[in-house]
Scaffold this active site. Structure first.
Site, short mmCIF file in Angstrom:
data_model
loop_
_atom_site.label_atom_id
_atom_site.label_comp_id
_atom_site.label_asym_id
_atom_site.label_seq_id
_atom_site.Cartn_x
_atom_site.Cartn_y
_atom_site.Cartn_z
N ASP A 130 0.87 -1.17 0.00
CA ASP A 130 0.00 0.00 0.00
C ASP A 130 0.91 1.22 0.00
O ASP A 130 1.52 1.55 1.01
CB ASP A 130 -0.89 -0.03 1.25
CG ASP A 130 -1.69 1.26 1.44
OD1 ASP A 130 -1.75 2.06 0.49
OD2 ASP A 130 -2.25 1.44 2.53
N LYS A 165 2.49 11.41 -3.56
CA LYS A 165 1.46 10.70 -4.31
C LYS A 165 0.47 11.66 -4.99
O LYS A 165 -0.10 11.34 -6.02
CB LYS A 165 0.70 9.78 -3.34
CG LYS A 165 -0.18 8.75 -3.98
CD LYS A 165 -0.77 7.87 -2.91
CE LYS A 165 -1.73 6.84 -3.44
NZ LYS A 165 -2.27 6.03 -2.34
N GLU A 220 -7.32 0.45 -4.08
CA GLU A 220 -7.23 0.35 -2.62
C GLU A 220 -8.52 -0.17 -1.96
O GLU A 220 -8.46 -1.09 -1.15
CB GLU A 220 -6.81 1.70 -2.03
CG GLU A 220 -5.31 1.96 -2.28
CD GLU A 220 -4.92 3.42 -2.20
OE1 GLU A 220 -5.76 4.24 -1.79
OE2 GLU A 220 -3.78 3.74 -2.57
N ASP A 258 -13.13 4.71 1.93
CA ASP A 258 -11.67 4.77 2.10
C ASP A 258 -11.21 6.23 2.08
O ASP A 258 -11.06 6.83 1.02
CB ASP A 258 -11.01 3.95 0.97
CG ASP A 258 -9.49 3.98 1.03
OD1 ASP A 258 -8.93 4.63 1.95
OD2 ASP A 258 -8.85 3.36 0.17
#
Lengths: 493, 259
Positions: A12, A74, A152, A175
């Protein structure tokens, strides 16, 4: 099926933190890093002595050495022209990410006592093609063969599904990570994990909650002392860290005190924020996530009552107001029984197990091997072709199960047109220019005809890896032009 | 190959059956699971079929577009037979058997068998009343089948139907010869229906009761034998055994007379 020998890591690669897991004795296990922690901050930096620092050590020196540290990289993944200046060199976002992955790989090898060469890496479901490509590229640069880039929330569903048994149920995964927000709705039946719909926002996460506190502190300080700290890099870094700590405190306390002495020369920043204040500040962010959740339900053709289980993933779901809003909207208490920081990596390890046909253990007596499970994911963004007047002709709608293929017939728009040219677009906008262009298809040598006569078929094909192929075919001559999406030059560095 | 054949399920499959079948195929042919290089292609086809059949509206439209079904596999595997039947028996489908598209004869043939129940009955009665009348036969069946078929035949096909009926009468002599074959075919299809009817009939019910009775008697005998044998096993006397065989013989006789 991919031939897999040796362990495959489930990684992850998060905005603020990363985590690695691996299948051991049929169950996903989180790997501790060389500092003994189960999660690694996604921070890269160079020390004043020019040493490369990744993770905990890099995070520790952000305050003292902010110009030589990078965090939340990211958020810039897949932006071809974005460069980070570090240690007098310029780095691409995937170059920075590869340093994080490299550390995770080395730590995992130390933990496992064996070389590791393969990985499944997760990305937000709402990542577009370039962002996925950049992630894969980062893995390759770190010496990892990336078997699959998976979403994810889907990964989280795999982890819960494996633990709780793969019986008939519909689940919603909410999420909220450090930088991105995703909602996915899945149906688990007969060992098949079928994604029904997914929705999200790649620029909404815990960082935005911190930002609200930072803004409050900045304006409070300006009011009291008449000094604007927003240009002061070192002060800003301290305030950011204090804001994050304050947010975490408010998950369990009713008030949090922020005390930063010498923030500007001999001035002190000393303020208090109550839980109510924080909730009022961030209400709009939470509302935004709820409306995205609503959209995902609508896409799946379901209402909140149809959902059997709600799963909270990502560190930001620890904010009580977030969990409460989700519960109020869904009318059901959500599950958070697997650590929300680790569940995604665990799910990635499960997918690695499925790819490698490994033995996987489910709840109770239900013993299954990877061969009894399959994940049917969807493409989260629509795929279209640019046509006259800056419009998008959608060919593969979002939430289509992959692998998939679809085609549409187009024609010329003036007499004797010889060449047809159009962009391959990803996104939901009607206006072509507002969507992300993935490449261009050019079909030449069309025999001269009146406008509207030639028939040109454009076919898009998405494989299980999410790789897009495009083919344009002149139905009259049989001329074919096949295009594999070409990445912007910036992504190939 | 239609979607039902592709997924290998009957057209009457329930939504649950369709989903279950798709899940099975996904676990086998999804590129994550299958090594085969054509897994990608295969899965896309299964998915396309499933996505149509899982949506009630799409399924309805798709079903309406399909040629009438049944025994489609047989038809395509025995092309000569299908031709023989359609041209000789003059069941409605022959219209299509001369249509230009090569696939059409097969689908036309399927048409004949789609209406199994109904056309079979009308067939039989025609046969009974007019044993060797091919001309009237073609008329009668043509009528019974036409409404059904017209839904599915394209305009070209219906245009051709005229020529076809001419051809039919010209080849009338052949018709009676091939009747037996047609009948056999139909009987095969109607097997299920016959079975159902049989179960309901009174005669069969009586037969079943008799059978049940017979089994009960045999069971009682065995029970008797056991109760007599077990004390003997303890005592181990030859005379006891003799008695047992005697009783057993009597019981068997009794049973025989009863049955």
């Amino acid at each position: 099926m991919v031939q897999v020998k040796g362990k495959v890591l489930g990684i992850d690669l998060g905005t603020t933190n990363s985590c690695v897991a691996v299948i051991e004795l049929g169950e996903p296990k989180v790997i501790t890093n060389s500092e003994g922690k189960r999660i690694t901050p996604s921070v890269v930096g160079f020390s004043k002595k020019n040493e490369l620092l990744v993770g905990e050590l890099a995070k520790r020196q952000i305050v003292s050495n902010p110009e030589n540290s990078v965090q939340s990289i990211k958020r810039y993944m897949g932006k071809p022209d974005y460069r980070v200046a570090l240690n007098n060199e310029k780095y691409t976002p995937h170059g920075i990410s590869s340093m994080i992955l490299q550390k995770l790989k080395v730590d995992a090898e130390k933990y496992l006592g064996d070389a590791v060469g393969k990985a499944v890496i997760t990305v937000p479901a709402y990542f577009n093609d370039s962002q996925r490509f950049a992630t894969k590229k980062a893995g390759e640069m770190a010496g990892l063969d990336v078997l699959r880039v998976i979403n994810e929330p889907t990964a989280a569903a795999l982890a819960y599904g494996l633990r709780d048994g793969v019986q008939d149920q519909k689940i919603l995964v909410y999420d909220l990570g450090g930088g991105t927000f995703d909602v996915s709705i899945l149906k688990i039946k007969n060992g098949v994990f079928e994604v029904l719909a997914t929705c999200g926002d790649t620029e909404l996460g815990g960082d935005d909650f911190d930002r609200k506190i930072v803004d409050y502190l900045l304006s409070g300080f300006k009011e009291a002392e008449g000094i604007d700290l927003s240009e002061n890099v070192e002060a800003m870094q301290r305030i950011k860290e204090a804001a994050e700590r304050c947010k975490i405190d408010l998950s369990s306390l009713t008030t949090s005190n922020i005390d930063l002495p010498y923030i500007s020369e001999n001035k002190r920043l000393d303020m208090e924020i109550s839980k109510e204040q924080f909730e009022a500040m961030t209400e709009d962010l939470v509302k935004k996530t709820i409306s995205i959740t609503e959209k995902a339900l609508k896409d799946a053709g379901l209402s909140p009552q149809d959902i059997d289980e709600i799963i909270l993933v990502g560190g930001s779901t620890r904010i009580p107001a977030v969990a409460k809003q989700v519960e109020d909207f869904m009318g059901k208490a959500p599950l958070q029984s697997i650590n929300p920081d680790e569940v995604v990596a665990m799910g990635a390890a499960v997918q690695a197990g499925i790819l490698g046909n490994e033995y996987l253990k489910s709840s109770g007596d239900q013993q299954i091997d990877g061969g009894n499970l399959v994940l049917l994911d969807v493409t989260s963004l629509s795929l279209g072709f640019e046509t006259v007047g800056d419009t998008t002709a959608f060919i593969i709608p979002r939430n289509t199960t992959i692998p998939t293929r679809n085609s549409k017939v187009f024609t010329t728009h003036y007499d004797n047109q010889k060449i047809v040219r159009g962009k391959i677009l990803q996104g939901e906008e009607q206006a072509a220019s507002k969507n992300v262009a993935l490449g261009t298809i050019i079909l030449e040598n069309i025999p001269p005809e009146l406008k509207g006569v030639p028939r040109i078929e454009v076919t898009f094909d998405i494989d299980a890896n999410g790789i897009i192929n495009a083919i344009a075919r002149d139905l009259a001559t049989g001329n074919i032009r096949s295009v594999t999406i070409e990445r912007p030059v910036g992504l190939n560095d | 190959m239609d979607y039902y054949q592709l997924l290998d399920i009957p057209r009457v499959a329930s939504p649950e059956d369709i989903e279950y079948r798709y899940h099975e195929l996904a676990k086998k042919y999804h590129p994550d699971r299958s090594k085969s290089p054509d897994a990608h292609e295969k899965f896309i086809k299964f998915k396309e079929a499933y996505e149509t059949l899982k949506n009630p509206q799409k399924k309805k439209v798709y079903d309406a577009s399909l040629p009438p079904e049944e025994k489609a596999m047989e038809a395509s595997s025995e092309p000569e037979d299908s031709e023989g039947i359609s041209s000789d028996s003059e069941v409605p489908p022959p219209d299509s058997s001369i249509s230009p598209a090569p696939d059409q004869p097969v689908s036309g043939f399927k048409g004949a068998f789609k209406s199994t129940g109904i056309s079979y009955v009308s067939f039989k009665s025609d046969l009974d009343s007019q044993p060797a009348g091919p001309a009237s036969l073609s008329e009668g069946t043509g009528e019974s089948g036409k409404p059904d078929w017209s839904k599915h035949s394209s305009s070209e096909q219906s245009a051709n139907s005229h020529d076809r009926s001419k051809e039919v009468s010209s080849s009338a002599g052949q018709n009676s010869a091939d009747w037996s074959y047609v009948k056999v075919k139909y009987e095969g299809i109607d097997e299920d229906i016959d079975d159902d009817a049989g179960k309901k009939s009174g005669f069969l019910a009586v037969f079943t009761v008799m059978k049940a009775f017979r089994y009960t008697v045999v069971l009682i005998c065995l029970f008797l034998v056991l109760t007599i044998v077990s004390p003997d096993l303890v005592g181990a006397e030859a005379s006891g055994l003799g008695a047992v065989t005697e009783i057993f013989g009597k019981v068997v006789l009794l049973a025989k007379s009863l049955v």
